[in-house]
Design a protein around this motif. Structure first.
Motif, PDB file in Angstrom:
ATOM      1  N   PRO A   1       0.324  -0.923  -0.005  1.00 47.79           N
ATOM      2  CA  PRO A   1      -0.004  -0.042  -0.191  1.00 47.79           C
ATOM      3  C   PRO A   1       1.032   0.676  -0.162  1.00 47.79           C
ATOM      4  O   PRO A   1       1.828   1.284   0.079  1.00 47.79           O
ATOM      5  CB  PRO A   1      -1.073  -0.188   1.124  1.00 47.79           C
ATOM      6  CG  PRO A   1      -1.065  -2.175   1.757  1.00 47.79           C
ATOM      7  CD  PRO A   1       0.845  -1.841   1.424  1.00 47.79           C
ATOM      8  N   PRO A   2       0.085   2.752  -0.074  1.00 46.11           N
ATOM      9  CA  PRO A   2      -1.145   2.615  -1.139  1.00 46.11           C
ATOM     10  C   PRO A   2      -1.316   2.429  -2.211  1.00 46.11           C
ATOM     11  O   PRO A   2       0.207   2.066  -2.831  1.00 46.11           O
ATOM     12  CB  PRO A   2      -1.472   4.149  -0.887  1.00 46.11           C
ATOM     13  CG  PRO A   2       0.080   4.764  -1.078  1.00 46.11           C
ATOM     14  CD  PRO A   2       1.386   3.727  -0.148  1.00 46.11           C
ATOM     15  N   GLU A   3      -2.623   1.976  -3.042  1.00 46.01           N
ATOM     16  CA  GLU A   3      -3.011   1.156  -4.024  1.00 46.01           C
ATOM     17  C   GLU A   3      -2.572   0.264  -4.604  1.00 46.01           C
ATOM     18  O   GLU A   3      -1.883   0.017  -5.226  1.00 46.01           O
ATOM     19  CB  GLU A   3      -2.750   2.364  -4.567  1.00 46.01           C
ATOM     20  CG  GLU A   3      -3.061   3.572  -5.321  1.00 46.01           C
ATOM     21  CD  GLU A   3      -2.858   5.052  -5.832  1.00 46.01           C
ATOM     22  OE1 GLU A   3      -1.828   4.293  -7.177  1.00 46.01           O
ATOM     23  OE2 GLU A   3      -3.509   5.967  -6.220  1.00 46.01           O
ATOM     24  N   GLY A   4      -1.968  -0.434  -3.299  1.00 44.30           N
ATOM     25  CA  GLY A   4      -1.303  -1.843  -3.380  1.00 44.30           C
ATOM     26  C   GLY A   4      -2.780  -2.961  -4.143  1.00 44.30           C
ATOM     27  O   GLY A   4      -4.008  -2.702  -4.245  1.00 44.30           O
ATOM     28  N   HIS A   5      -2.270  -3.898  -4.517  1.00 40.98           N
ATOM     29  CA  HIS A   5      -3.098  -5.052  -5.308  1.00 40.98           C
ATOM     30  C   HIS A   5      -2.564  -6.178  -5.098  1.00 40.98           C
ATOM     31  O   HIS A   5      -1.885  -6.900  -4.591  1.00 40.98           O
ATOM     32  CB  HIS A   5      -2.579  -4.491  -6.978  1.00 40.98           C
ATOM     33  CG  HIS A   5      -3.079  -4.005  -7.868  1.00 40.98           C
ATOM     34  ND1 HIS A   5      -2.909  -2.272  -7.367  1.00 40.98           N
ATOM     35  CD2 HIS A   5      -4.774  -3.365  -8.340  1.00 40.98           C
ATOM     36  CE1 HIS A   5      -3.929  -1.834  -8.538  1.00 40.98           C
ATOM     37  NE2 HIS A   5      -4.676  -2.788  -8.841  1.00 40.98           N
TER      38      HIS A   5
ATOM     39  N   ARG B   1      -8.223  -4.298  -5.523  1.00 41.70           N
ATOM     40  CA  ARG B   1      -7.409  -3.064  -5.336  1.00 41.70           C
ATOM     41  C   ARG B   1      -7.344  -3.351  -3.959  1.00 41.70           C
ATOM     42  O   ARG B   1      -7.967  -3.184  -3.417  1.00 41.70           O
ATOM     43  CB  ARG B   1      -7.863  -2.292  -6.305  1.00 41.70           C
ATOM     44  CG  ARG B   1      -6.707  -1.049  -5.750  1.00 41.70           C
ATOM     45  CD  ARG B   1      -7.430   0.321  -7.327  1.00 41.70           C
ATOM     46  NE  ARG B   1      -6.298   1.438  -6.603  1.00 41.70           N
ATOM     47  CZ  ARG B   1      -7.042   2.995  -6.840  1.00 41.70           C
ATOM     48  NH1 ARG B   1      -7.592   2.748  -7.823  1.00 41.70           N
ATOM     49  NH2 ARG B   1      -5.965   3.867  -6.671  1.00 41.70           N
ATOM     50  N   LEU B   2      -6.280  -2.221  -3.486  1.00 38.78           N
ATOM     51  CA  LEU B   2      -6.363  -2.397  -1.434  1.00 38.78           C
ATOM     52  C   LEU B   2      -5.860  -1.218  -1.787  1.00 38.78           C
ATOM     53  O   LEU B   2      -4.326  -1.150  -1.829  1.00 38.78           O
ATOM     54  CB  LEU B   2      -5.902  -3.598  -0.880  1.00 38.78           C
ATOM     55  CG  LEU B   2      -5.641  -3.453   0.795  1.00 38.78           C
ATOM     56  CD1 LEU B   2      -7.128  -3.247   1.016  1.00 38.78           C
ATOM     57  CD2 LEU B   2      -5.188  -4.268   1.266  1.00 38.78           C
ATOM     58  N   GLU B   3      -6.896   0.040  -1.006  1.00 36.23           N
ATOM     59  CA  GLU B   3      -6.548   1.062  -0.816  1.00 36.23           C
ATOM     60  C   GLU B   3      -5.953   0.792   1.581  1.00 36.23           C
ATOM     61  O   GLU B   3      -6.944   1.055   1.391  1.00 36.23           O
ATOM     62  CB  GLU B   3      -7.521   2.640  -1.130  1.00 36.23           C
ATOM     63  CG  GLU B   3      -7.298   2.469  -2.662  1.00 36.23           C
ATOM     64  CD  GLU B   3      -8.489   3.376  -3.491  1.00 36.23           C
ATOM     65  OE1 GLU B   3      -9.198   3.847  -2.105  1.00 36.23           O
ATOM     66  OE2 GLU B   3      -8.671   3.852  -4.425  1.00 36.23           O
ATOM     67  N   ALA B   4      -5.301   0.845   1.450  1.00 34.80           N
ATOM     68  CA  ALA B   4      -4.569   1.829   2.898  1.00 34.80           C
ATOM     69  C   ALA B   4      -3.772   2.912   2.515  1.00 34.80           C
ATOM     70  O   ALA B   4      -2.607   3.385   2.139  1.00 34.80           O
ATOM     71  CB  ALA B   4      -3.960   0.465   3.707  1.00 34.80           C
ATOM     72  N   PRO B   5      -3.686   3.322   4.111  1.00 37.56           N
ATOM     73  CA  PRO B   5      -2.979   4.674   4.664  1.00 37.56           C
ATOM     74  C   PRO B   5      -1.832   4.721   4.885  1.00 37.56           C
ATOM     75  O   PRO B   5      -1.115   3.683   5.848  1.00 37.56           O
ATOM     76  CB  PRO B   5      -3.881   5.156   5.514  1.00 37.56           C
ATOM     77  CG  PRO B   5      -4.225   4.040   7.094  1.00 37.56           C
ATOM     78  CD  PRO B   5      -4.259   2.787   4.835  1.00 37.56           C
TER      79      PRO B   5
ATOM     80  N   SER C   1       2.766   3.242   3.498  1.00 34.38           N
ATOM     81  CA  SER C   1       3.534   2.215   3.382  1.00 34.38           C
ATOM     82  C   SER C   1       3.520   1.589   4.436  1.00 34.38           C
ATOM     83  O   SER C   1       3.859   2.227   5.425  1.00 34.38           O
ATOM     84  CB  SER C   1       4.210   2.229   2.398  1.00 34.38           C
ATOM     85  OG  SER C   1       5.234   3.043   2.858  1.00 34.38           O
TER      86      SER C   1
END
Length: 1197
Positions: free
Chosen positions: A128-132, A148-152, A154
């Motif tokens: 993350p952010p914008e991890g897959h 897709r995974l959005e997390a605050p 890295s």
């Protein structure tokens, strides 16, 4: 391609920060990331196999091993492009199997990988952010699904498969815990996140449904199918006190590193679960720096309980041993057999721990040990080799200097300092080295087990010179600096001979040819320069990379260069202008140092990533480079004089201790021999007695066996007669039953035949009716089809005729006027419209006919289905008939089995009745005899109790004697200690004597020198005065006078006192030993007599039991004789067995009367014996013998 080749034979190092960076391929083979690839390490055989990464790679970022240990997945960055590669480890060497890429996803390197349980699917996750999270069918290079995974921010994330389900994936990170299920081309989330989000640092599967996670606050959270099941917190752990006590002190312990104090105080605030791994009994996790906790499953409320803590060891060669073990553990893995555990730390170190299979061998606190040896944890800044030994010296920014052996691939010496080391150089002998720091040079002796600094040279701010090389004859050396200058210096004159300056280039490394005429230099301008006579003679381009190091073989035929990408290039000399070289993927950072051994067999390279590669050099088609002479290396080592003295003193102490232990062991063995000899005698006596008793018992049993065989033969003959009669009855009954069942079977068979004939007739009639209907329908519709086909043909012929007429009319119309053309046109258009309508009507009729055909075909299909159903019903009936036949057969078998069981039960009942009658006869007599024997046993039991009391008293005396012997042993040890003290005093006195003798020798020498001045009085006088002042002092004179007065009588007095004490103690010891031996022998004799008496009593009991059995058998015989005698006086013939059975009640009454008479007779005998011979004690004799002759006479009466 170039004729020069190299192959890595050893790789030393470990790459940090790799997800899943350590794993097991087998029980003894470990795979871990190092440099620009991975290495396989065998723990016992110590061989290494390097698996290079893809071209232009910057090292492995994440890796995963398949469950069958056959495939390896690695995520790398090649250039600027992320690469996901799967390697096949079963082939030798390992080969690249598949490379995965997806154009529809953003190009980001994966930070976590995992294989499915069947090894067919691969899950990859980007940070993350914008991890897959991607789900691959890797064998076909197909992307099955992506989420897709959005997390605050890295953070660390991890992905894993369920151990039993290919479609279930767990994905954790900062603020999220997600379970996904793959179905229909998508990954669907299974769980709902509840409560406050946690920063999950790691997780592992404990079962098919249970996942345990570790957080940055030290919490262990167990989820079952996504729901919270169990939670616990782990406290921050500090090293155990024993570890602190056992720490070895070094010369650098008095210093402290100020920079690490703040960091350690911050880390002590909260624990964090940095790594976790599951095994069969539970799981292992790291909650604090330097510790791994083992948790095992329990049955209580706490599902898992801590069972053991394992600490990293202290490093005694570190500059701060107390903090050397405080390393963050980032990866834990278990071997397939779970016998070993390997961990990886953030300082590039690998540790191993042997797991105990049994609980009683476990210790609460245990310690790891190095997997191989301590490794560099920072960039390597210096590398050098020597001529006399096969060793390699390296220094690093981790403040350490290490000595390696490149033939055995081991670490020989290691030392950490307080400053960073920038360069190192070995003496040709390999016994000394020179290490350069920022402000000093240290001259170090390489001892047997340590590195000793014996000289320091102050040097200020010398960082501009990057490389220095000596010629083979040591007459000159070459240096290069950061300003683009290369200088050649002559040592004999101390002047600079040649120079070559190129300010646009920053040189990083140089080397010399074997004849010292050509200089090879590399720098920042991406070329390899050949310098001779103060000018650049030749330049070779680097083809898009920067050369950072260079090494030339001593033969002058091979040149090796290292690049900024960490690759090694091998080329032939003279240098080629084209890309004619072999390039090898090796390091993950720029190559800092390179060197070739003196025999050109090995190439040694070091890098910024802290790894060392040892290459085997080949040329001309894989042939090893041949040298004129085989290298013979020296084996000498240095050692300090103080170390030799300490070791020799330790050896002396150990020898003394060995002698003492030998005497003690000899004494103990002699005592054991005496004890075991006595025990063997006792056992022999016991066994002889038991053998004699067993022989008598065997004879009695043989007699009983013969009696029983006779009785058994009589019973068998009776049973055979009875069985024959019963068999005849059963045969007649079974024949009647069989006839009845046979009649029933014939009736059922006739019924089934009739039913079968009826069903066959019905089927035949149905088939005939069906065939007739089908024929009629086909004939009817065929006639209609023929009619319609005739009509269609007629209409087609009409159309043709009309078309021909139309053409003729058109020809005529072309000749007529325009008005006639219009009229004719209108007329024929009307005709055409009418014809089209008629055609449309015909087409409608044809459609109707087709529909009727379809309906008829459907009816045919229904008829066929009906016929098939009838056939199925017929088959079912046939199966039913077969099942009835099987039932009949099974019933017959059951009837036969039941008849057999009835016969067996009747036989058994008859046998039981007979046995019951016999047992009732014997019961009454035995009851009375048992009562009498119980009384005798009670009397003997009282005697046994008295004997036991005597045994207990004897045991008390034994304990008292043991206490006295222990006290004597203590006295002996005290005397031995006193003797040791006197020996020590003797040793000190002898030392004083040696010192006095040395002093006398010196005094005699000085006196001899003074005697030389016998002719010169003044010098003689001065010499005598000097002797007096040198050797004589007032305190010495006073002590000598006092000692001479008191020493001799005191010594004599103490000697006499010690001799008297020693003689008295010896006498006392001899007396005590004699008394102890006599008492011990007396006790043993009494024990032997008691044991013999007990054995005699047991034999008497056995004899009484045998007599009892014999009496029972004689009672039975007498009863039978009396019954015969009662019947014999009659002159009538003996009745048949049937008549005897009728008089059974009378016989029983007579038997009871005879038993009562026998009991009365036995009572009288017992009373007479009691009056004549009183009951003797157990020690006096045996049980009274039974008068069998008298009892036999009474039976005859």
């Amino acid at each position: 391609m170039s004729a020069v080749a190299a192959r890595p034979v050893a790789v030393i190092g470990c790459r940090p920060g790799v997800a899943g960076g350590v794993c097991f391929l087998e029980d003894q083979v470990v795979l871990h990331a190092v440099g620009a690839g991975c290495v396989q390490l065998h723990l016992k055989q110590n061989w290494r196999e390097f698996i290079p990464g893809t071209e232009k790679t910057r090292g492995v970022q994440a890796m995963a091993i398949s469950p069958d240990r056959r495939y390896l997945a690695a995520a790398e960055t090649a250039g600027d492009q992320p690469v996901l590669t799967v390697y096949d480890l079963s082939s030798v060497p390992a080969r690249r199997r598949r490379t995965l890429s997806a154009t529809e996803l953003p190009e980001r390197v994966a930070v976590a990988l995992a294989f499915s349980p069947d090894c067919q699917y691969l899950a990859a996750a980007t940070a993350p952010p914008e991890g897959h999270l991607t789900y691959w069918l890797w064998e076909k290079q197909r992307l099955m699904a992506a989420v897709r995974l959005e997390a605050p921010g890295s953070s660390v994330c991890q992905v894993s498969f369920s151990p039993q389900d290919n479609a279930q994936v767990c994905f954790t990170g900062n603020g999220f815990f997600k379970l996904f299920k793959y179905s229909e081309g998508t990954l669907k989330q299974m769980n709902l996140e509840k409560g406050m989000p946690q920063n999950y640092l790691c997780h592992t599967w404990l079962s098919e449904e249970e996942v345990i996670c570790g957080t940055d606050t030290g919490k262990l959270i167990l989820f079952e199918t996504g729901d919270l099941l169990w939670e616990t917190s782990v406290e921050y752990r500090k090293p155990h006190r024993e570890l602190e006590k056992d720490a070895t002190t070094t010369e650098y312990e008095r210093f402290s590193v100020c920079s690490s104090v703040d960091n350690s105080s911050q880390q002590d605030s909260l624990p964090q679960i940095s790594a976790i791994a599951a095994y069969s009994k539970g799981f292992a996790c790291s909650s604090s720096p330097g510790i791994v906790l083992l948790f095992e499953k329990t049955r209580g409320k706490e599902l898992y309980k801590e069972s053991q803590e394992i600490w990293l060891p202290k490093d005694r060669f570190s500059n701060d041993p107390e903090k050397s073990g405080r390393q963050n553990i980032i990866c834990i893995c278990f071997s397939p057999s779970e016998e070993t555990m390997v961990v990886n730390t953030h300082k590039n170190q690998l540790y191993v721990f042997t797991m105990f299979t049994t609980d009683f061998m476990k210790e609460r606190i245990a310690y790891f040990k190095y997997l191989t040896f301590p490794l560099h944890s920072a960039s390597i800044t210096g590398l050098d080799i020597c001529v006399w030994k096969s060793i390699l010296a390296t220094c690093s920014l981790d403040r350490s200097v290490r000595i390696w052996n490149y033939q055995t691939n081991t670490l020989e010496l290691y030392k950490e300092y307080r400053e960073e080391a920038h360069t190192v150089s070995l003496h040709p002998t390999g016994l000394f080295c020179l290490v350069g720091f920022s402000d000093k040079l240290r001259f170090i002796s390489l001892l047997y087990e340590d590195m000793h600094v014996f000289k320091e040279l102050a040097v200020m701010n010398c960082r501009e010179i990057h490389s220095v090389k000596w010629s083979a004859d040591d007459t000159k050396f070459i240096s290069c600096d950061t300003h683009g200058a290369v200088y050649e210096w002559n040592l004999s004159t101390g002047e600079r001979e040649t120079d070559c300056v190129l300010k646009s280039c920053r040189y990083s490394s140089i080397d010399l040819s074997s004849d010292a005429k050509v200089i090879f230099a590399v720098g920042s301008d991406q070329t390899l320069k050949e310098i001779s006579e103060s000018s650049i003679q030749h330049e070779v381009p680097a083809f898009g990379v920067v050369y950072t190091a260079v090494a030339v073989s001593h033969s002058g035929h091979m040149v090796f260069v290292g690049t900024s990408l960490g690759t090694i290039r091998a080329m032939k000399y003279p240098l080629p202008l084209t890309a004619d070289f072999n390039e090898y993927q090796a390091h993950a950072g720029a190559v800092t140092k390179m060197s070739i051994t003196n025999d050109d067999q090995f190439l040694l390279t070091a890098s910024e990533d802290g790894s060392i590669f040892i290459w085997k050099v080949y040329e001309k088609g894989g042939e090893v480079v041949k040298w004129q002479k085989e290298a013979e290396y020296a084996e000498e080592v240095l050692i300090m004089r103080s170390d030799i003295k300490e070791k020799s003193q330790a050896m002396l102490d150990l020898q003394i201790r060995v002698k003492e232990l030998q005497t003690e062991n000899y004494y103990q063995l002699s005592l054991k021999d005496m004890y075991y000899n006595e025990k063997i005698k006792e056992l022999e006596d016991n066994f002889t007695q038991e053998i004699s008793s067993l022989k008598t018992k065997h004879q009695n049993l043989q007699a009983e066996k013969e009696n029983q065989e006779r009785q058994h033969q009589l019973q068998v003959s009776e049973l055979m007669n009875k069985q024959a009669r019963e068999m005849q009855k059963l045969e007649s009954d079974s024949n009647q039953k069989l006839l009845m069942e046979n009649e029933k079977y014939q009736e059922l068979d006739e019924k089934s035949q009739k039913m079968q004939e009826e069903y066959e007739k019905q089927l035949h009639s149905l088939e005939e009716s069906k065939s007739k209907a089908v024929k009629e329908l086909t004939e009817y519709y065929e006639e209609k089809l023929n009619e319609k086909s005739v009509l269609l043909k007629e209409t087609e012929e009409d159309m043709r005729r009309q078309f021909r007429a139309h053409e003729e009319i058109e020809k005529q119309i072309y000749e007529d006027e325009d008005q006639e053309i219009m009229e004719i046109k209108i007329k024929y258009e009307q005709q055409l419209w009418e014809e089209k309508e008629s055609n449309m009507q015909l087409k409608g009729e044809i459609g109707v006919m087709n529909k009727r055909l379809n309906s008829l075909q459907k009816e045919l299909k229904e008829r066929n289905r009906y016929i098939a159903e009838i056939k199925l019903a017929q088959q079912k009936l046939q199966h039913f008939i077969k099942s009835l036949e099987d039932d009949i057969l099974s019933l017959k078998k059951e009837i036969q089995e039941r008849t057999n069981t009835v016969q067996d039960k009747e036989k058994h009942i008859y046998d039981l009745k007979k046995k019951n009658q016999e047992l009732e006869k014997c019961r009454f007599v035995l009851d009375h005899r048992i009562v009498e024997l119980k009384k005798l046993i009670e009397a003997r039991g009282n005697d046994i109790k008295i004997m036991k009391k005597q045994i207990y008293e004897m045991e008390g005396e034994l304990e008292r004697f043991h206490k006295e012997s222990t006290q004597l042993k203590l006295n002996i040890t005290q005397l031995q200690q006193k003797l040791k003290a006197t020996d020590n005093e003797m040793h000190r006195e002898r030392q004083k004597k040696h010192n006095m003798e040395a002093l006398l020798k010196r005094f005699k020498a000085d006196l001899h020198n003074c005697a030389g001045f016998i002719q010169e009085p003044q010098k003689l006088k001065n010499g005598i005065r000097e002797l007096y002042t040198k050797y004589v002092q007032e305190s010495d004179l006073e002590e000598i006078e006092i000692a001479q007065k008191d020493l001799q009588p005191e010594c004599m007095r103490q000697r006499e006192y010690l001799e008297r004490n020693l003689a008295a103690l010896k006498k006392k010891l001899v007396k005590n030993q004699e008394t102890h031996r006599g008492a011990y022998m007396h006790i043993m004799q009494e024990n032997m007599s008691l044991i013999k008496e007990i054995n005699d009593l047991r034999q008497e009991l056995k004899a009484a039991l045998t007599q009892l059995r014999h009496l029972k058998s004689t009672l039975k015989l007498t009863k039978k004789r009396e019954a015969i005698q009662d019947i014999a006086p009659r002159s009538e013939p003996l009745p048949s067995p049937a008549v005897l059975r009728l008089n059974a009640e009378k016989e029983n009454e007579k038997i009871i009367e005879m038993q009562q008479l026998e009991i009365q007779y036995l009572r009288n005998q017992i009373q007479e014996k009691g009056q004549s011979t009183p009951v003797e004690p157990l020690l006096a004799g045996n049980l009274p013998e039974l008068n069998l002759e008298g009892s036999h006479k009474t039976q005859q009466q």
